[in-house]
Design an enzyme around this catalytic site. Sequence first.
Site, PDB file in Angstrom:
ATOM      1  N   ASP A  34       5.486  13.116  -7.938  1.00 51.72           N
ATOM      2  CA  ASP A  34       4.208  12.699  -7.340  1.00 51.72           C
ATOM      3  C   ASP A  34       3.176  12.519  -8.447  1.00 51.72           C
ATOM      4  O   ASP A  34       3.355  13.016  -9.565  1.00 51.72           O
ATOM      5  CB  ASP A  34       3.722  13.744  -6.326  1.00 51.72           C
ATOM      6  CG  ASP A  34       2.901  13.129  -5.199  1.00 51.72           C
ATOM      7  OD1 ASP A  34       3.426  13.002  -4.076  1.00 51.72           O
ATOM      8  OD2 ASP A  34       1.732  12.745  -5.450  1.00 51.72           O
ATOM      9  N   TYR A 150      -0.051  -4.803   2.008  1.00 58.10           N
ATOM     10  CA  TYR A 150       0.924  -3.769   2.390  1.00 58.10           C
ATOM     11  C   TYR A 150       2.183  -4.410   2.988  1.00 58.10           C
ATOM     12  O   TYR A 150       3.308  -4.042   2.648  1.00 58.10           O
ATOM     13  CB  TYR A 150       0.250  -2.840   3.411  1.00 58.10           C
ATOM     14  CG  TYR A 150       1.062  -1.640   3.834  1.00 58.10           C
ATOM     15  CD1 TYR A 150       1.254  -0.555   2.980  1.00 58.10           C
ATOM     16  CD2 TYR A 150       1.611  -1.565   5.120  1.00 58.10           C
ATOM     17  CE1 TYR A 150       1.975   0.556   3.390  1.00 58.10           C
ATOM     18  CE2 TYR A 150       2.328  -0.455   5.536  1.00 58.10           C
ATOM     19  CZ  TYR A 150       2.504   0.613   4.663  1.00 58.10           C
ATOM     20  OH  TYR A 150       3.221   1.714   5.069  1.00 58.10           O
ATOM     21  N   LYS A 154       5.989  -4.115   1.702  1.00 57.29           N
ATOM     22  CA  LYS A 154       7.037  -3.479   2.510  1.00 57.29           C
ATOM     23  C   LYS A 154       8.130  -4.480   2.906  1.00 57.29           C
ATOM     24  O   LYS A 154       9.300  -4.088   3.057  1.00 57.29           O
ATOM     25  CB  LYS A 154       6.419  -2.809   3.739  1.00 57.29           C
ATOM     26  CG  LYS A 154       5.496  -1.627   3.398  1.00 57.29           C
ATOM     27  CD  LYS A 154       6.235  -0.494   2.703  1.00 57.29           C
ATOM     28  CE  LYS A 154       5.385   0.750   2.501  1.00 57.29           C
ATOM     29  NZ  LYS A 154       6.134   1.861   1.894  1.00 57.29           N
TER      30      LYS A 154
HETATM   31  N1  LIG Z   1       2.353   7.579   7.934  1.00 60.14           N
HETATM   32  C1  LIG Z   1       2.771   6.463   8.539  1.00 60.14           C
HETATM   33  O1  LIG Z   1       2.424   6.202   9.700  1.00 60.14           O
HETATM   34  C2  LIG Z   1       3.681   5.502   7.812  1.00 60.14           C
HETATM   35  C3  LIG Z   1       4.166   4.414   8.531  1.00 60.14           C
HETATM   36  C4  LIG Z   1       5.015   3.516   7.907  1.00 60.14           C
HETATM   37  C5  LIG Z   1       5.376   3.707   6.585  1.00 60.14           C
HETATM   38  N2  LIG Z   1       4.889   4.771   5.905  1.00 60.14           N
HETATM   39  C6  LIG Z   1       5.297   4.910   4.505  1.00 60.14           C
HETATM   40  O2  LIG Z   1       5.823   6.208   4.300  1.00 60.14           O
HETATM   41  C7  LIG Z   1       5.550   6.632   2.968  1.00 60.14           C
HETATM   42  C8  LIG Z   1       4.844   7.982   2.991  1.00 60.14           C
HETATM   43  O3  LIG Z   1       3.661   7.852   3.767  1.00 60.14           O
HETATM   44  P1  LIG Z   1       2.732   9.094   4.126  1.00 60.14           P
HETATM   45  O4  LIG Z   1       2.091   8.753   5.401  1.00 60.14           O
HETATM   46  O5  LIG Z   1       3.462  10.370   3.980  1.00 60.14           O
HETATM   47  O6  LIG Z   1       1.642   8.948   2.951  1.00 60.14           O
HETATM   48  P2  LIG Z   1       0.707  10.028   2.253  1.00 60.14           P
HETATM   49  O7  LIG Z   1      -0.466   9.273   1.728  1.00 60.14           O
HETATM   50  O8  LIG Z   1       0.436  11.184   3.174  1.00 60.14           O
HETATM   51  O9  LIG Z   1       1.609  10.540   1.029  1.00 60.14           O
HETATM   52  C9  LIG Z   1       1.965   9.658   0.003  1.00 60.14           C
HETATM   53  C10 LIG Z   1       2.309  10.452  -1.254  1.00 60.14           C
HETATM   54  O10 LIG Z   1       2.623   9.498  -2.284  1.00 60.14           O
HETATM   55  C11 LIG Z   1       1.976   9.915  -3.492  1.00 60.14           C
HETATM   56  N3  LIG Z   1       1.731   8.766  -4.348  1.00 60.14           N
HETATM   57  C12 LIG Z   1       0.824   7.763  -4.142  1.00 60.14           C
HETATM   58  N4  LIG Z   1       0.837   6.909  -5.181  1.00 60.14           N
HETATM   59  C13 LIG Z   1       1.779   7.353  -6.060  1.00 60.14           C
HETATM   60  C14 LIG Z   1       2.226   6.898  -7.315  1.00 60.14           C
HETATM   61  N5  LIG Z   1       1.700   5.818  -7.899  1.00 60.14           N
HETATM   62  N6  LIG Z   1       3.205   7.592  -7.934  1.00 60.14           N
HETATM   63  C15 LIG Z   1       3.731   8.711  -7.369  1.00 60.14           C
HETATM   64  N7  LIG Z   1       3.321   9.202  -6.172  1.00 60.14           N
HETATM   65  C16 LIG Z   1       2.357   8.527  -5.530  1.00 60.14           C
HETATM   66  C17 LIG Z   1       0.677  10.563  -3.009  1.00 60.14           C
HETATM   67  O11 LIG Z   1       0.107  11.412  -3.995  1.00 60.14           O
HETATM   68  C18 LIG Z   1       1.142  11.307  -1.767  1.00 60.14           C
HETATM   69  O12 LIG Z   1       1.592  12.619  -2.076  1.00 60.14           O
HETATM   70  C19 LIG Z   1       4.725   5.512   2.327  1.00 60.14           C
HETATM   71  O13 LIG Z   1       5.566   4.658   1.610  1.00 60.14           O
HETATM   72  C20 LIG Z   1       4.147   4.792   3.525  1.00 60.14           C
HETATM   73  O14 LIG Z   1       3.848   3.444   3.256  1.00 60.14           O
HETATM   74  C21 LIG Z   1       4.041   5.671   6.479  1.00 60.14           C
END
Ligand SMILES: NC(=O)c1ccc[n+]([C@@H]2O[C@H](COP(=O)([O-])OP(=O)(O)OC[C@H]3O[C@@H](n4cnc5c(N)ncnc54)[C@H](O)[C@@H]3O)[C@@H](O)[C@H]2O)c1
Length: 247
Positions: A34, A150, A154
């Site tokens: 992270d 985004y 994706k």
């Molecule tokens: N939450 C949702 O509803 C949802 C829906 C569809 C897809 N997603 C995807 O699921 C994944 C996780 O989402 P989430 O909701 O847990 O997000 P979140 O923001 O809660 O967590 C994301 C994590 O990624 C880390 N991060 C960000 N940029 C980074 C980088 N450059 N290098 C290393 N780490 C990095 C952040 O520090 C954080 O800990 C993402 O790819 C997101 O696009 C989430």
Amino acid sequence: MKKRISIVTGAARGIGKSIAKQLVEDDCFVVVVDVDENVKESIMDYLGKGNSEYIKCDIQSQDEIKSLFKEVIEKFGKIDILVNNAGVIKDNMIWKMPKRDFDFVVDVNLKGTWMMCREAAIIMRDQKFGKIVNISSRAWLGNNRGQSNYTASKAGIVGLTRVLALELGKYNVNVNAVAPGLIDTPLTQSLSEEVMQQLISAQPTKKLGKPEDIANVISFLVSGKSDFITGQIIHVDGGRSIGSTIF
Ligand SMILES: NC(=O)c1ccc[n+]([C@@H]2O[C@H](COP(=O)([O-])OP(=O)(O)OC[C@H]3O[C@@H](n4cnc5c(N)ncnc54)[C@H](O)[C@@H]3O)[C@@H](O)[C@H]2O)c1
């Protein structure tokens, strides 16, 4: 080490943290990757003593990614599992979106995932084993206004996953993607209550997903139970990807 060595990006919180927890329960050793260093001690406590290691890495940086893989191979000699979960959003209508916001989202979500996959592919091809799971989003289908950056990132992950499955199949490496719908994490907690209710009502199941809903599918996709599945995009979205509903 006998345990399966797993790398999970973006594992400091949200979906990634839940995936890391599930993999520990599946008897894997998890390398938590992270950019957020503040949680290093707390995430390792959460995952239990001796089950994980935290390595800070910004997946926008090729140099940091290369040194991450070097360190993991020097310490453990193999990588069994890679889950590319780290992702960001920076939403706006295209006419209000500066190019830097497009670049930022594509750099992290797509280019970061591609660079992680490339390093893992070289190792997994040579060791003739591996499981890669990329986290896309239900949004890849292109039905969210304000997410041109985004969605492009994706949808790019979907294409990337399918090509890597072709390239790595004969080396016993499976590459799949999971496309989550609306999941309760810090990322979605930043949305307004009104937007959340609209999004929930658009899902046939009328409910918000939990990070564990994604972690359960990852557990299957990195296990021997899915050895004949590759190049697939698994939607875990309460049915939202079926399309809009009138009734
Ligand atoms: N939450 C949702 O509803 C949802 C829906 C569809 C897809 N997603 C995807 O699921 C994944 C996780 O989402 P989430 O909701 O847990 O997000 P979140 O923001 O809660 O967590 C994301 C994590 O990624 C880390 N991060 C960000 N940029 C980074 C980088 N450059 N290098 C290393 N780490 C990095 C952040 O520090 C954080 O800990 C993402 O790819 C997101 O696009 C989430």
